[in-house]
Design a protein around this motif. Structure first.
Motif, PDB file in Angstrom:
ATOM      1  N   GLU A  40      36.637   7.185 -30.640  1.00 47.76           N
ATOM      2  CA  GLU A  40      35.560   6.192 -30.647  1.00 47.76           C
ATOM      3  C   GLU A  40      36.082   4.823 -30.196  1.00 47.76           C
ATOM      4  O   GLU A  40      35.432   4.112 -29.457  1.00 47.76           O
ATOM      5  N   LYS A  72      31.028  23.968 -24.624  1.00 45.67           N
ATOM      6  CA  LYS A  72      29.949  23.782 -23.635  1.00 45.67           C
ATOM      7  C   LYS A  72      29.915  22.338 -23.149  1.00 45.67           C
ATOM      8  O   LYS A  72      29.378  22.040 -22.088  1.00 45.67           O
ATOM      9  N   HIS A  73      30.457  21.443 -23.964  1.00 44.64           N
ATOM     10  CA  HIS A  73      30.339  20.021 -23.661  1.00 44.64           C
ATOM     11  C   HIS A  73      31.660  19.387 -23.248  1.00 44.64           C
ATOM     12  O   HIS A  73      31.726  18.178 -23.069  1.00 44.64           O
ATOM     13  N   THR A 125      33.213  18.497 -33.624  1.00 44.14           N
ATOM     14  CA  THR A 125      31.800  18.355 -33.231  1.00 44.14           C
ATOM     15  C   THR A 125      31.433  16.874 -33.128  1.00 44.14           C
ATOM     16  O   THR A 125      30.684  16.476 -32.242  1.00 44.14           O
ATOM     17  N   SER A 126      32.015  16.066 -34.023  1.00 52.03           N
ATOM     18  CA  SER A 126      31.739  14.624 -33.971  1.00 52.03           C
ATOM     19  C   SER A 126      32.350  13.999 -32.723  1.00 52.03           C
ATOM     20  O   SER A 126      31.755  13.128 -32.100  1.00 52.03           O
ATOM     21  N   LEU A 176      29.365  12.628 -25.688  1.00 53.68           N
ATOM     22  CA  LEU A 176      28.038  12.707 -25.051  1.00 53.68           C
ATOM     23  C   LEU A 176      27.344  11.340 -25.126  1.00 53.68           C
ATOM     24  O   LEU A 176      26.756  10.891 -24.144  1.00 53.68           O
ATOM     25  N   GLU A 177      27.429  10.705 -26.265  1.00 52.77           N
ATOM     26  CA  GLU A 177      26.753   9.413 -26.443  1.00 52.77           C
ATOM     27  C   GLU A 177      27.330   8.340 -25.526  1.00 52.77           C
ATOM     28  O   GLU A 177      26.624   7.449 -25.066  1.00 52.77           O
ATOM     29  N   TYR A 178      28.622   8.415 -25.278  1.00 52.31           N
ATOM     30  CA  TYR A 178      29.271   7.402 -24.432  1.00 52.31           C
ATOM     31  C   TYR A 178      29.334   7.837 -22.957  1.00 52.31           C
ATOM     32  O   TYR A 178      29.990   7.188 -22.159  1.00 52.31           O
ATOM     33  N   GLU A 198      38.794  11.410 -34.580  1.00 53.89           N
ATOM     34  CA  GLU A 198      37.439  10.956 -34.217  1.00 53.89           C
ATOM     35  C   GLU A 198      37.420   9.431 -34.047  1.00 53.89           C
ATOM     36  O   GLU A 198      36.871   8.912 -33.071  1.00 53.89           O
ATOM     37  N   VAL A 257      32.897  15.486 -29.906  1.00 58.23           N
ATOM     38  CA  VAL A 257      32.057  15.897 -28.774  1.00 58.23           C
ATOM     39  C   VAL A 257      30.773  15.075 -28.734  1.00 58.23           C
ATOM     40  O   VAL A 257      30.350  14.595 -27.669  1.00 58.23           O
ATOM     41  N   GLN A 258      30.164  14.882 -29.893  1.00 60.46           N
ATOM     42  CA  GLN A 258      28.926  14.099 -29.965  1.00 60.46           C
ATOM     43  C   GLN A 258      29.148  12.690 -29.416  1.00 60.46           C
ATOM     44  O   GLN A 258      28.346  12.166 -28.648  1.00 60.46           O
ATOM     45  N   LYS A 259      30.258  12.095 -29.792  1.00 55.91           N
ATOM     46  CA  LYS A 259      30.563  10.722 -29.332  1.00 55.91           C
ATOM     47  C   LYS A 259      30.785  10.729 -27.816  1.00 55.91           C
ATOM     48  O   LYS A 259      30.359   9.807 -27.119  1.00 55.91           O
TER      49      LYS A 259
END
Lengths: 409, 117
Positions: free
Chosen positions: B36, B98-99, B65-66, B72-74, B32, B68-70
Protein backbone atom coordinates in the motif's frame (compact mmCIF):
# COMPACT_ATOMS: atom_id res chain seq x y z
CA UNK A 1 -10.10 -32.27 -13.27
CA UNK A 2 -13.14 -30.93 -11.37
CA UNK A 3 -12.91 -33.80 -8.91
CA UNK A 4 -9.24 -33.00 -8.30
CA UNK A 5 -10.15 -29.36 -7.58
CA UNK A 6 -12.99 -30.40 -5.31
CA UNK A 7 -10.54 -32.48 -3.33
CA UNK A 8 -8.07 -29.61 -3.09
CA UNK A 9 -10.86 -27.29 -2.01
CA UNK A 10 -11.95 -29.79 0.60
CA UNK A 11 -8.40 -30.11 1.97
CA UNK A 12 -8.04 -26.33 2.08
CA UNK A 13 -11.37 -25.98 3.88
CA UNK A 14 -10.44 -28.61 6.43
CA UNK A 15 -7.05 -27.04 7.07
CA UNK A 16 -8.74 -23.62 7.37
CA UNK A 17 -11.15 -25.04 9.94
CA UNK A 18 -8.11 -26.31 11.83
CA UNK A 19 -6.68 -22.75 11.63
CA UNK A 20 -9.96 -21.45 13.01
CA UNK A 21 -9.93 -23.99 15.83
CA UNK A 22 -6.38 -23.02 16.76
CA UNK A 23 -7.24 -19.34 16.76
CA UNK A 24 -10.40 -19.60 18.85
CA UNK A 25 -8.60 -21.66 21.47
CA UNK A 26 -5.46 -19.51 21.46
CA UNK A 27 -4.42 -17.38 24.41
CA UNK A 28 -4.47 -14.23 22.27
CA UNK A 29 -6.34 -11.19 23.50
CA UNK A 30 -10.00 -10.79 22.60
CA UNK A 31 -9.57 -8.27 19.78
CA UNK A 32 -6.59 -9.99 18.18
CA UNK A 33 -8.32 -13.35 18.38
CA UNK A 34 -11.48 -12.05 16.72
CA UNK A 35 -9.49 -10.25 14.04
CA UNK A 36 -7.56 -13.43 13.25
CA UNK A 37 -10.75 -15.47 12.99
CA UNK A 38 -12.11 -12.89 10.55
CA UNK A 39 -8.93 -13.32 8.50
CA UNK A 40 -9.45 -17.09 8.46
CA UNK A 41 -12.95 -16.64 7.03
CA UNK A 42 -11.88 -14.08 4.47
CA UNK A 43 -8.92 -16.23 3.49
CA UNK A 44 -11.12 -19.27 3.02
CA UNK A 45 -13.50 -17.47 0.69
CA UNK A 46 -11.11 -14.91 -0.85
CA UNK A 47 -12.89 -11.84 0.44
CA UNK A 48 -10.67 -8.74 0.59
CA UNK A 49 -13.13 -6.58 2.57
CA UNK A 50 -14.96 -7.69 5.66
CA UNK A 51 -16.01 -6.59 9.12
CA UNK A 52 -17.02 -8.26 12.36
CA UNK A 53 -19.58 -6.71 14.69
CA UNK A 54 -20.60 -7.48 18.23
CA UNK A 55 -24.19 -6.99 19.36
CA UNK A 56 -24.95 -4.43 22.05
CA UNK A 57 -28.48 -5.28 23.14
CA UNK A 58 -28.70 -2.26 25.45
CA UNK A 59 -28.26 0.18 22.61
CA UNK A 60 -29.73 -1.96 19.81
CA UNK A 61 -26.54 -1.68 17.83
CA UNK A 62 -24.01 -3.89 16.15
CA UNK A 63 -20.72 -2.33 17.21
CA UNK A 64 -17.66 -2.70 14.98
CA UNK A 65 -15.17 -5.07 16.57
CA UNK A 66 -12.64 -5.59 13.80
CA UNK A 67 -12.33 -5.39 10.03
CA UNK A 68 -10.02 -5.85 7.10
CA UNK A 69 -9.49 -4.10 3.78
CA UNK A 70 -11.88 -1.24 4.60
CA UNK A 71 -11.15 2.45 5.01
CA UNK A 72 -12.67 5.18 7.13
CA UNK A 73 -15.10 2.96 8.94
CA UNK A 74 -13.81 3.38 12.49
CA UNK A 75 -16.73 3.85 14.85
CA UNK A 76 -19.29 2.62 12.34
CA UNK A 77 -22.20 0.70 13.85
CA UNK A 78 -25.40 -0.86 12.58
CA UNK A 79 -28.77 -0.12 14.13
CA UNK A 80 -30.71 -3.30 14.78
CA UNK A 81 -33.86 -4.07 16.71
CA UNK A 82 -34.56 -7.36 18.44
CA UNK A 83 -37.36 -8.06 15.94
CA UNK A 84 -34.88 -7.76 13.05
CA UNK A 85 -32.76 -10.53 14.49
CA UNK A 86 -35.76 -12.85 14.37
CA UNK A 87 -35.95 -12.54 10.61
CA UNK A 88 -32.50 -14.03 10.09
CA UNK A 89 -31.54 -17.64 9.59
CA UNK A 90 -29.04 -18.34 12.32
CA UNK A 91 -25.40 -18.26 11.23
CA UNK A 92 -26.38 -18.48 7.57
CA UNK A 93 -25.05 -16.16 4.89
CA UNK A 94 -27.66 -13.73 3.53
CA UNK A 95 -26.95 -11.88 0.31
CA UNK A 96 -27.47 -8.18 0.50
CA UNK A 97 -30.34 -8.59 -1.99
CA UNK A 98 -32.04 -11.02 0.38
CA UNK A 99 -32.17 -8.45 3.16
CA UNK A 100 -32.72 -5.37 1.02
CA UNK A 101 -36.44 -5.27 1.81
CA UNK A 102 -35.84 -5.66 5.51
CA UNK A 103 -36.12 -2.42 7.52
CA UNK A 104 -32.77 -3.40 9.08
CA UNK A 105 -31.18 -2.77 5.67
CA UNK A 106 -33.04 0.51 5.23
CA UNK A 107 -31.78 1.78 8.59
CA UNK A 108 -28.20 0.94 7.68
CA UNK A 109 -28.13 1.52 3.95
CA UNK A 110 -25.18 3.94 4.05
CA UNK A 111 -23.20 1.82 6.46
CA UNK A 112 -23.60 -1.24 4.23
CA UNK A 113 -22.29 0.77 1.30
CA UNK A 114 -19.25 1.91 3.26
CA UNK A 115 -18.66 -1.68 4.27
CA UNK A 116 -18.97 -2.84 0.64
CA UNK A 117 -21.30 -5.51 1.95
CA UNK A 118 -22.33 -8.28 -0.41
CA UNK A 119 -23.05 -10.90 2.22
CA UNK A 120 -24.39 -10.54 5.75
CA UNK A 121 -24.02 -13.34 8.29
CA UNK A 122 -25.93 -12.96 11.58
CA UNK A 123 -24.11 -14.73 14.41
CA UNK A 124 -26.09 -16.69 16.97
CA UNK A 125 -24.69 -18.62 19.93
CA UNK A 126 -27.49 -21.13 20.48
CA UNK A 127 -30.52 -18.80 20.29
CA UNK A 128 -28.80 -15.64 21.37
CA UNK A 129 -27.92 -13.05 18.76
CA UNK A 130 -24.31 -12.06 19.46
CA UNK A 131 -23.00 -10.29 16.38
CA UNK A 132 -22.60 -10.31 12.63
CA UNK A 133 -20.08 -10.53 9.83
CA UNK A 134 -20.25 -8.45 6.67
CA UNK A 135 -18.37 -9.79 3.68
CA UNK A 136 -17.52 -7.78 0.58
CA UNK A 137 -17.14 -8.97 -2.96
CA UNK A 138 -15.07 -12.11 -3.49
CA UNK A 139 -12.09 -12.32 -5.82
CA UNK A 140 -13.71 -15.37 -7.44
CA UNK A 141 -17.39 -15.64 -8.36
CA UNK A 142 -19.72 -13.40 -6.38
CA UNK A 143 -22.16 -15.99 -5.16
CA UNK A 144 -21.52 -18.89 -2.80
CA UNK A 145 -22.09 -22.51 -3.78
CA UNK A 146 -24.33 -24.47 -1.43
CA UNK A 147 -21.28 -26.40 -0.20
CA UNK A 148 -19.54 -23.08 0.55
CA UNK A 149 -22.62 -21.84 2.39
CA UNK A 150 -22.54 -24.98 4.49
CA UNK A 151 -18.90 -24.38 5.40
CA UNK A 152 -19.63 -20.71 6.10
CA UNK A 153 -22.37 -21.77 8.49
CA UNK A 154 -19.97 -24.02 10.39
CA UNK A 155 -17.42 -21.22 10.58
CA UNK A 156 -20.06 -18.66 11.62
CA UNK A 157 -21.28 -20.98 14.33
CA UNK A 158 -17.75 -21.30 15.70
CA UNK A 159 -17.20 -17.55 15.55
CA UNK A 160 -20.51 -16.90 17.31
CA UNK A 161 -19.51 -19.18 20.17
CA UNK A 162 -16.08 -17.56 20.39
CA UNK A 163 -17.65 -14.10 20.37
CA UNK A 164 -20.13 -15.15 23.02
CA UNK A 165 -17.50 -16.77 25.24
CA UNK A 166 -15.11 -13.87 24.83
CA UNK A 167 -17.80 -11.36 25.67
CA UNK A 168 -18.82 -13.41 28.71
CA UNK A 169 -15.19 -13.52 29.75
CA UNK A 170 -14.89 -9.77 29.23
CA UNK A 171 -17.98 -9.16 31.36
CA UNK A 172 -16.62 -11.51 34.01
CA UNK A 173 -13.24 -9.75 33.98
CA UNK A 174 -14.98 -6.39 34.35
CA UNK A 175 -17.01 -7.77 37.24
CA UNK A 176 -13.90 -9.18 38.91
CA UNK A 177 -12.18 -5.83 38.52
CA UNK A 178 -15.26 -4.05 39.92
CA UNK A 179 -15.38 -6.45 42.86
CA UNK A 180 -11.68 -5.96 43.44
CA UNK A 181 -12.30 -2.21 43.58
CA UNK A 182 -15.16 -2.72 46.03
CA UNK A 183 -12.99 -5.02 48.13
CA UNK A 184 -10.23 -2.40 48.20
CA UNK A 185 -12.75 0.24 49.26
CA UNK A 186 -14.09 -2.02 51.97
CA UNK A 187 -10.56 -2.78 53.08
CA UNK A 188 -9.84 0.93 53.41
CA UNK A 189 -13.04 1.45 55.36
CA UNK A 190 -12.12 -1.52 57.55
CA UNK A 191 -8.66 -0.12 58.21
CA UNK A 192 -10.04 3.34 58.91
CA UNK A 193 -12.54 1.86 61.36
CA UNK A 194 -9.85 -0.15 63.15
CA UNK A 195 -7.64 2.93 63.25
CA UNK A 196 -10.53 4.91 64.75
CA UNK A 197 -10.88 2.20 67.39
CA UNK A 198 -7.18 2.41 68.11
CA UNK A 199 -7.43 6.19 68.50
CA UNK A 200 -10.35 5.68 70.91
CA UNK A 201 -8.29 3.22 72.96
CA UNK A 202 -5.30 5.55 73.12
CA UNK A 203 -7.46 8.58 73.91
CA UNK A 204 -8.40 7.04 77.23
CA UNK A 205 -4.84 7.33 78.44
CA UNK A 206 -3.36 10.81 77.98
CA UNK A 207 0.14 9.37 77.94
CA UNK A 208 -0.45 6.85 75.20
CA UNK A 209 -1.69 9.01 72.34
CA UNK A 210 -0.93 7.18 69.08
CA UNK A 211 0.71 4.34 71.03
CA UNK A 212 -1.30 1.67 69.18
CA UNK A 213 -0.49 3.21 65.82
CA UNK A 214 3.24 3.29 66.57
CA UNK A 215 3.22 -0.28 67.89
CA UNK A 216 1.46 -1.35 64.69
CA UNK A 217 4.10 0.43 62.58
CA UNK A 218 7.05 -1.03 64.50
CA UNK A 219 5.53 -4.50 64.21
CA UNK A 220 5.10 -4.03 60.46
CA UNK A 221 8.77 -3.01 60.16
CA UNK A 222 9.98 -6.15 61.94
CA UNK A 223 7.56 -8.54 60.20
CA UNK A 224 8.43 -7.03 56.81
CA UNK A 225 12.14 -7.46 57.50
CA UNK A 226 11.49 -11.07 58.47
CA UNK A 227 9.98 -11.58 55.00
CA UNK A 228 6.40 -12.16 56.09
CA UNK A 229 3.72 -12.31 53.40
CA UNK A 230 1.85 -9.08 52.74
CA UNK A 231 -1.37 -10.45 54.21
CA UNK A 232 0.36 -11.59 57.41
CA UNK A 233 2.06 -8.21 57.78
CA UNK A 234 -1.37 -6.62 57.47
CA UNK A 235 -2.58 -8.97 60.22
CA UNK A 236 0.09 -7.93 62.70
CA UNK A 237 -0.55 -4.30 61.82
CA UNK A 238 -4.18 -4.74 62.85
CA UNK A 239 -3.10 -6.65 65.98
CA UNK A 240 -0.84 -3.70 66.81
CA UNK A 241 -3.70 -1.26 66.40
CA UNK A 242 -6.05 -3.28 68.62
CA UNK A 243 -3.73 -4.90 71.17
CA UNK A 244 -4.81 -2.57 73.98
CA UNK A 245 -8.54 -2.58 73.18
CA UNK A 246 -9.14 -4.27 76.56
CA UNK A 247 -7.99 -1.08 78.29
CA UNK A 248 -11.35 0.41 77.36
CA UNK A 249 -12.89 -1.15 80.44
CA UNK A 250 -9.97 -0.48 82.80
CA UNK A 251 -10.54 2.38 85.23
CA UNK A 252 -9.17 5.60 83.73
CA UNK A 253 -7.91 6.75 87.14
CA UNK A 254 -5.77 3.63 87.44
CA UNK A 255 -4.38 3.97 83.96
CA UNK A 256 -3.28 7.56 84.47
CA UNK A 257 -2.07 7.20 88.05
CA UNK A 258 1.34 8.78 88.66
CA UNK A 259 2.09 6.95 91.88
CA UNK A 260 3.06 3.34 92.19
CA UNK A 261 0.11 1.02 91.53
CA UNK A 262 -1.25 -1.17 94.30
CA UNK A 263 -1.35 -4.94 93.85
CA UNK A 264 -5.09 -4.69 93.11
CA UNK A 265 -4.57 -1.96 90.57
CA UNK A 266 -1.72 -3.83 88.91
CA UNK A 267 -3.90 -6.91 88.74
CA UNK A 268 -6.61 -4.79 87.13
CA UNK A 269 -4.18 -3.48 84.51
CA UNK A 270 -2.91 -6.97 83.78
CA UNK A 271 -6.40 -8.06 82.78
CA UNK A 272 -6.31 -6.00 79.59
CA UNK A 273 -4.67 -8.60 77.25
CA UNK A 274 -7.33 -11.15 78.22
CA UNK A 275 -10.11 -8.59 77.75
CA UNK A 276 -8.60 -7.53 74.44
CA UNK A 277 -8.59 -11.18 73.40
CA UNK A 278 -12.22 -11.67 74.49
CA UNK A 279 -13.25 -8.74 72.31
CA UNK A 280 -11.03 -9.47 69.32
CA UNK A 281 -11.75 -13.20 69.18
CA UNK A 282 -15.40 -12.42 68.44
CA UNK A 283 -14.38 -10.74 65.19
CA UNK A 284 -13.86 -12.85 62.10
CA UNK A 285 -10.81 -11.07 60.69
CA UNK A 286 -9.51 -11.93 57.22
CA UNK A 287 -6.05 -12.20 58.85
CA UNK A 288 -4.93 -15.12 60.95
CA UNK A 289 -3.78 -15.01 64.59
CA UNK A 290 -4.81 -11.41 65.37
CA UNK A 291 -6.54 -12.45 68.60
CA UNK A 292 -3.62 -14.72 69.51
CA UNK A 293 -1.07 -11.90 69.06
CA UNK A 294 -3.24 -9.54 71.08
CA UNK A 295 -3.72 -11.99 73.97
CA UNK A 296 -0.02 -12.65 74.41
CA UNK A 297 1.56 -9.26 73.82
CA UNK A 298 2.65 -9.09 77.48
CA UNK A 299 4.23 -12.53 77.53
CA UNK A 300 8.02 -12.80 77.98
CA UNK A 301 10.44 -15.39 76.65
CA UNK A 302 11.45 -16.29 80.25
CA UNK A 303 7.83 -17.19 81.06
CA UNK A 304 7.33 -14.34 83.52
CA UNK A 305 4.80 -12.52 81.39
CA UNK A 306 1.00 -12.63 81.44
CA UNK A 307 -1.76 -13.77 81.05
CA UNK A 308 -0.58 -17.35 80.33
CA UNK A 309 3.11 -17.26 81.35
CA UNK A 310 4.13 -18.82 78.07
CA UNK A 311 7.84 -19.10 77.41
CA UNK A 312 10.44 -19.56 74.67
CA UNK A 313 9.18 -21.49 71.71
CA UNK A 314 5.64 -21.45 73.05
CA UNK A 315 5.56 -17.87 71.81
CA UNK A 316 5.01 -17.33 68.12
CA UNK A 317 7.13 -14.85 66.16
CA UNK A 318 4.08 -12.58 65.91
CA UNK A 319 3.71 -12.47 69.69
CA UNK A 320 7.42 -11.79 70.14
CA UNK A 321 7.24 -8.98 67.59
CA UNK A 322 4.23 -7.35 69.20
CA UNK A 323 5.72 -7.68 72.70
CA UNK A 324 8.92 -5.97 71.58
CA UNK A 325 7.11 -3.24 69.61
CA UNK A 326 4.81 -2.52 72.56
CA UNK A 327 7.61 -2.39 75.13
CA UNK A 328 9.90 -0.33 72.89
CA UNK A 329 7.18 2.29 72.41
CA UNK A 330 6.48 2.31 76.13
CA UNK A 331 10.18 2.96 76.75
CA UNK A 332 10.46 5.81 74.25
CA UNK A 333 7.35 7.73 75.37
CA UNK A 334 6.44 9.48 78.60
CA UNK A 335 4.41 7.52 81.12
CA UNK A 336 2.58 8.83 84.20
CA UNK A 337 5.06 7.14 86.49
CA UNK A 338 8.29 7.99 84.60
CA UNK A 339 9.78 10.05 81.79
CA UNK A 340 10.69 8.55 78.43
CA UNK A 341 14.07 6.98 77.77
CA UNK A 342 16.36 8.30 75.05
CA UNK A 343 16.67 6.08 71.98
CA UNK A 344 20.17 5.14 73.09
CA UNK A 345 18.99 4.05 76.54
CA UNK A 346 15.92 2.28 75.15
CA UNK A 347 18.07 0.21 72.83
CA UNK A 348 20.44 -0.67 75.64
CA UNK A 349 17.43 -1.67 77.71
CA UNK A 350 16.16 -3.94 74.94
CA UNK A 351 19.60 -5.49 74.70
CA UNK A 352 19.73 -5.95 78.45
CA UNK A 353 16.42 -7.79 78.43
CA UNK A 354 17.33 -10.19 75.61
CA UNK A 355 16.54 -13.77 76.50
CA UNK A 356 14.42 -12.63 79.46
CA UNK A 357 11.73 -10.26 78.18
CA UNK A 358 12.61 -10.21 74.48
CA UNK A 359 13.52 -12.82 71.92
CA UNK A 360 17.05 -12.60 70.50
CA UNK A 361 16.18 -13.32 66.86
CA UNK A 362 13.30 -10.83 66.71
CA UNK A 363 15.30 -8.16 68.54
CA UNK A 364 18.21 -8.64 66.16
CA UNK A 365 15.87 -8.11 63.21
CA UNK A 366 14.52 -5.01 64.92
CA UNK A 367 18.04 -3.62 65.40
CA UNK A 368 18.81 -4.43 61.76
CA UNK A 369 15.77 -2.65 60.38
CA UNK A 370 16.39 0.35 62.61
CA UNK A 371 19.97 0.51 61.33
CA UNK A 372 18.71 0.45 57.75
CA UNK A 373 16.21 3.20 58.48
CA UNK A 374 18.89 5.40 60.03
CA UNK A 375 21.10 4.87 56.97
CA UNK A 376 18.15 5.75 54.70
CA UNK A 377 18.20 2.33 53.09
CA UNK A 378 14.46 1.82 53.52
CA UNK A 379 12.14 3.84 51.30
CA UNK A 380 9.20 3.94 53.67
CA UNK A 381 10.60 4.07 57.20
CA UNK A 382 8.25 2.74 59.89
CA UNK A 383 10.18 3.41 63.11
CA UNK A 384 12.34 6.53 62.79
CA UNK A 385 9.47 8.94 61.89
CA UNK A 386 7.83 8.22 65.27
CA UNK A 387 10.90 8.74 67.43
CA UNK A 388 12.23 11.99 68.86
CA UNK A 389 14.68 13.55 66.46
CA UNK A 390 17.23 14.46 69.14
CA UNK A 391 19.36 11.34 68.74
CA UNK A 392 22.76 11.28 67.07
CA UNK A 393 22.52 8.83 64.15
CA UNK A 394 26.24 8.05 64.28
CA UNK A 395 26.10 7.18 67.96
CA UNK A 396 22.98 5.05 67.53
CA UNK A 397 24.45 3.35 64.52
CA UNK A 398 27.64 2.52 66.41
CA UNK A 399 25.56 1.15 69.28
CA UNK A 400 23.50 -0.98 66.91
CA UNK A 401 26.62 -2.23 65.10
CA UNK A 402 28.05 -3.25 68.48
CA UNK A 403 24.86 -5.01 69.59
CA UNK A 404 24.35 -6.89 66.34
CA UNK A 405 28.04 -7.93 66.24
CA UNK A 406 27.75 -9.18 69.81
CA UNK A 407 24.54 -11.07 69.02
CA UNK A 408 25.93 -12.75 65.95
CA UNK A 409 29.18 -13.74 67.71
CA UNK B 1 5.83 -16.30 17.68
CA UNK B 2 5.97 -14.60 14.31
CA UNK B 3 8.22 -16.36 11.82
CA UNK B 4 7.61 -13.94 9.02
CA UNK B 5 9.62 -11.08 7.56
CA UNK B 6 9.91 -9.24 4.29
CA UNK B 7 12.83 -7.74 2.41
CA UNK B 8 12.43 -5.17 -0.32
CA UNK B 9 14.55 -4.25 -3.34
CA UNK B 10 13.81 -1.73 -6.05
CA UNK B 11 15.13 -0.99 -9.50
CA UNK B 12 13.74 1.14 -12.33
CA UNK B 13 10.52 1.86 -10.46
CA UNK B 14 9.92 -1.86 -9.94
CA UNK B 15 9.61 -3.07 -6.37
CA UNK B 16 10.62 -6.61 -5.53
CA UNK B 17 9.31 -7.92 -2.24
CA UNK B 18 10.62 -11.16 -0.78
CA UNK B 19 8.44 -12.54 1.97
CA UNK B 20 10.27 -14.97 4.21
CA UNK B 21 8.92 -17.71 6.43
CA UNK B 22 5.41 -18.64 7.47
CA UNK B 23 2.55 -16.54 6.17
CA UNK B 24 0.14 -17.74 8.81
CA UNK B 25 -0.72 -14.95 11.20
CA UNK B 26 -1.47 -11.25 11.41
CA UNK B 27 2.27 -10.51 11.20
CA UNK B 28 1.84 -11.02 7.45
CA UNK B 29 -0.10 -7.75 7.31
CA UNK B 30 3.27 -6.00 6.96
CA UNK B 31 3.30 -7.27 3.37
CA UNK B 32 -0.06 -5.63 2.70
CA UNK B 33 1.06 -2.37 4.35
CA UNK B 34 4.31 -2.34 2.38
CA UNK B 35 2.45 -2.74 -0.93
CA UNK B 36 0.00 0.00 0.00
CA UNK B 37 2.85 2.38 0.84
CA UNK B 38 4.47 1.78 -2.56
CA UNK B 39 1.16 2.27 -4.33
CA UNK B 40 0.63 5.50 -2.41
CA UNK B 41 4.03 6.71 -3.57
CA UNK B 42 2.99 6.08 -7.17
CA UNK B 43 5.07 2.93 -7.60
CA UNK B 44 2.74 0.68 -9.51
CA UNK B 45 4.85 -2.33 -10.43
CA UNK B 46 5.41 -4.88 -7.72
CA UNK B 47 6.95 -8.32 -7.85
CA UNK B 48 6.46 -10.72 -4.97
CA UNK B 49 9.09 -13.45 -5.02
CA UNK B 50 7.86 -16.52 -3.10
CA UNK B 51 11.22 -18.37 -3.01
CA UNK B 52 11.53 -18.11 0.77
CA UNK B 53 7.88 -18.64 1.69
CA UNK B 54 7.52 -21.88 3.60
CA UNK B 55 3.84 -22.01 4.34
CA UNK B 56 0.64 -20.11 3.63
CA UNK B 57 -2.57 -20.79 5.52
CA UNK B 58 -6.02 -19.19 5.36
CA UNK B 59 -4.84 -16.14 7.31
CA UNK B 60 -1.96 -15.68 4.87
CA UNK B 61 -4.33 -16.19 1.95
CA UNK B 62 -6.51 -13.45 3.39
CA UNK B 63 -3.55 -11.07 3.41
CA UNK B 64 -2.90 -11.84 -0.26
CA UNK B 65 -6.54 -11.16 -1.16
CA UNK B 66 -6.09 -7.72 0.39
CA UNK B 67 -2.87 -7.15 -1.55
CA UNK B 68 -4.66 -8.10 -4.76
CA UNK B 69 -7.60 -5.84 -3.90
CA UNK B 70 -5.24 -2.89 -3.37
CA UNK B 71 -3.50 -3.65 -6.67
CA UNK B 72 -6.88 -3.43 -8.44
CA UNK B 73 -7.84 -0.22 -6.64
CA UNK B 74 -4.55 1.45 -7.54
CA UNK B 75 -4.65 0.13 -11.13
CA UNK B 76 -1.24 -1.40 -10.57
CA UNK B 77 0.54 -4.49 -11.80
CA UNK B 78 1.38 -7.30 -9.43
CA UNK B 79 3.57 -10.24 -10.36
CA UNK B 80 4.11 -13.45 -8.39
CA UNK B 81 7.25 -15.49 -9.01
CA UNK B 82 8.99 -18.63 -7.79
CA UNK B 83 5.79 -20.07 -6.33
CA UNK B 84 5.65 -23.60 -5.01
CA UNK B 85 2.93 -25.68 -6.65
CA UNK B 86 0.98 -26.03 -3.43
CA UNK B 87 0.78 -22.25 -3.03
CA UNK B 88 -0.07 -21.76 -6.69
CA UNK B 89 -2.94 -24.25 -6.39
CA UNK B 90 -4.39 -22.47 -3.36
CA UNK B 91 -4.13 -19.09 -5.07
CA UNK B 92 -5.73 -20.46 -8.24
CA UNK B 93 -8.55 -21.93 -6.20
CA UNK B 94 -9.16 -18.64 -4.42
CA UNK B 95 -9.13 -16.64 -7.63
CA UNK B 96 -6.09 -14.64 -6.55
CA UNK B 97 -4.05 -15.53 -9.63
CA UNK B 98 -6.80 -14.21 -11.91
CA UNK B 99 -5.72 -10.72 -10.93
CA UNK B 100 -1.95 -11.07 -10.93
CA UNK B 101 0.71 -12.14 -13.44
CA UNK B 102 2.46 -15.32 -12.41
CA UNK B 103 6.02 -16.03 -13.64
CA UNK B 104 8.34 -18.91 -13.13
CA UNK B 105 11.13 -16.70 -11.83
CA UNK B 106 11.86 -13.13 -10.89
CA UNK B 107 13.85 -12.32 -14.04
CA UNK B 108 10.88 -13.15 -16.26
CA UNK B 109 8.68 -10.85 -14.20
CA UNK B 110 11.21 -8.01 -14.33
CA UNK B 111 11.56 -8.38 -18.11
CA UNK B 112 7.80 -8.29 -18.44
CA UNK B 113 7.42 -5.22 -16.23
CA UNK B 114 10.28 -3.41 -17.98
CA UNK B 115 8.21 -3.38 -21.14
CA UNK B 116 4.96 -2.50 -19.35
CA UNK B 117 3.76 1.09 -19.16
Amino acid sequence: MKRKWDLKRLIFNISSLVDLGQEVTSSKGYNEKMKTTLYVVTGMFSVPKAALFVYDSNHHRLELLTYKGLREIDGISLYIKARHTKTFNKNEPHTIDEIRNNSFYEHNNNAFKKLHTKTFIPLFAKDEFVGAITLGKRLVRTSYLQSEKDVLKVVANQMAITLHNSSLFKKLTAKVSENKGLYENMRHIYHDTIQAFAAAIDAKDVYTKNHSYRVARYAVAIAGELGWKEKDVEGIYVAGLLHDIGKIIIDKEVMNKCEELSVMEMSEIKKHPQISYDIISKIRFPWKDVAHFVRHHHERVDGKGYPDSLQGEELSDGVKILALADAFDAMTTDRPYRGKLSLFDALREVKKCLGAQFDGKISNVFFGVLKKEIKGEIREAQIIPHLDKDFDPTVINTLLEGITAELSA
Amino acid sequence: MNNFSISVRSANNIIVIMPNGYVNDLGAEKLEHACEQFFDKGLKKIVINFSDVQFINSIGASVFTSVVQKTLEYSSVLCFTNMKKIHRDVFDMLGITKHVRVFKDERDALNFLKDTE
